[in-house]
Design an enzyme around this catalytic site. Sequence first.
Site, short mmCIF file in Angstrom:
data_model
loop_
_atom_site.label_atom_id
_atom_site.label_comp_id
_atom_site.label_asym_id
_atom_site.label_seq_id
_atom_site.Cartn_x
_atom_site.Cartn_y
_atom_site.Cartn_z
N HIS A 326 -7.06 -5.31 9.88
CA HIS A 326 -6.22 -4.84 8.79
C HIS A 326 -6.56 -3.42 8.34
O HIS A 326 -5.68 -2.74 7.80
CB HIS A 326 -6.33 -5.79 7.59
CG HIS A 326 -5.51 -7.03 7.75
ND1 HIS A 326 -5.98 -8.16 8.39
CD2 HIS A 326 -4.24 -7.32 7.36
CE1 HIS A 326 -5.04 -9.10 8.38
NE2 HIS A 326 -3.99 -8.62 7.76
N GLY A 327 -7.76 -2.98 8.55
CA GLY A 327 -8.08 -1.63 8.13
C GLY A 327 -9.54 -1.28 8.31
O GLY A 327 -10.41 -2.16 8.36
#
Length: 477
Positions: A326-327
């Site tokens: 996700h990041g």
Amino acid sequence: MSFVSPLFLWYFMPALLLAVLVLPRSWRNGIVAVASLVFYASGAGAFTLLLLACMVVNFFAGTALEPNEWDVRAARRKRLLIGVICFDVGMLVIWKYAGFATQQFAFLARLLGGDFPIVHLALPIGISFFTFHHISYVVDIYRGERRALRNPVSFVTYIAMFPQLVAGPIVRYREIADQLPQQRSHRLDDIAAGFPRFALGLCKKTIIADSLNPMVEACFSTPPDKMTFGVAWLGAVGYTLQLFFDFSGYSDMAIGLGRMLGFRLPENFARPYSSVTVTEFWRRWHMSLSRWFRDYVYISLGGNRKGAARTYRNLCVVFVLTGFWHGANWTFLVWGCYHGALLIIERAFGWDATPAARWPRLGRRLLTLVLVVFGWVFFKAPDLQQALTMIGHMFLPDFAGLTDVVSAALTNQRLVILLLALLVFALPAHPVTGPLLESSRTRPATTLRIGVMTAGLAYATILVANGTFSPFLYYQF
């Protein structure tokens, strides 16, 4: 270009649907492929060349990965598969995680009195998603589950299909391989079935998610010395709702667009906030991502076939990767580890089963919702310090109320939308609104379809025309 921009809604989408309707059916994949590349280039610019380069590598690798009758090239195919996956993951790591990695090295260097340069790279739009599509393509071919595509236009249609390219759903190759050569004859029926689903997603995004955004941002930007119990909980619950309506709204729009183009994309949400356990939550939230990690990571590691210890290890690996996917931030890693730990605890103590009695089931459902809300604080916060500050205040009632900034952001209109959005917490697990709206011909479904297509769509269109929309939250991943 965004699904909620006037350029897309009033020019790009109508022109594309008109082309699909009036041009020969055999042109469908070509029309979708060209339109998808134009759509991507309008937002990604020069990064379109990166997408094309990755597609070239995986397209030619696919034909070489097919097993023959005796599979005399098994070792060679395995080496090629490893090489292609390393290439795909390498592209993702370089563009998405190089900056984060150099920041950590720079921090260590400063502790030792040295220096280390920090790399700053722009993140190509949708790279997390098209990387997973590429890996699914080559792995499914290597396993013999589907044959490689010989037509490059069909391959571009699968990888670059604009409804799912930027933020999913993540479409495994096996789910769409049989649809690519099809020439749908009921094109008007597809548009009639897909458009209400698209309109539902547009309403979710513009009417609910975007309305909550200013209030959520005001809460999460509150300085630590002004944070209160009310602000922390308002921000956490508000973001829990905003993220759901934003991301599920995008998924509804993508699935609706895919249907209008003649494709059946996989479902991505099934009322996740109605889950009784965290295990069930992950069967209902971002389902295409859960299925991808299950098929290509969890099962490949052995799944649950080799004892409890190996199962827990595999869950840890999957959720560490889920967090970092996700990041590039420690907050996402903590969020992934948090959910992985909850799943392990549920499995270890047998709490992953749904209680049969009503009141225990309702209690578990409330507990699951609270645990998920706490997790979203890590997901949203820019750093661990702010996340821990908010969570700390969520445990400490102070009756200090809201700050002036948050009170100003919580207008009467937003308060009404927030209260209506809270109803999603009380909905039963079935039926799921999106599929019901798309395919059901019952009276409630017809009534909902008429409401979405009239009042809801009209209001959403006004909001879009006024420029009150914001980017989809999952565009950043």
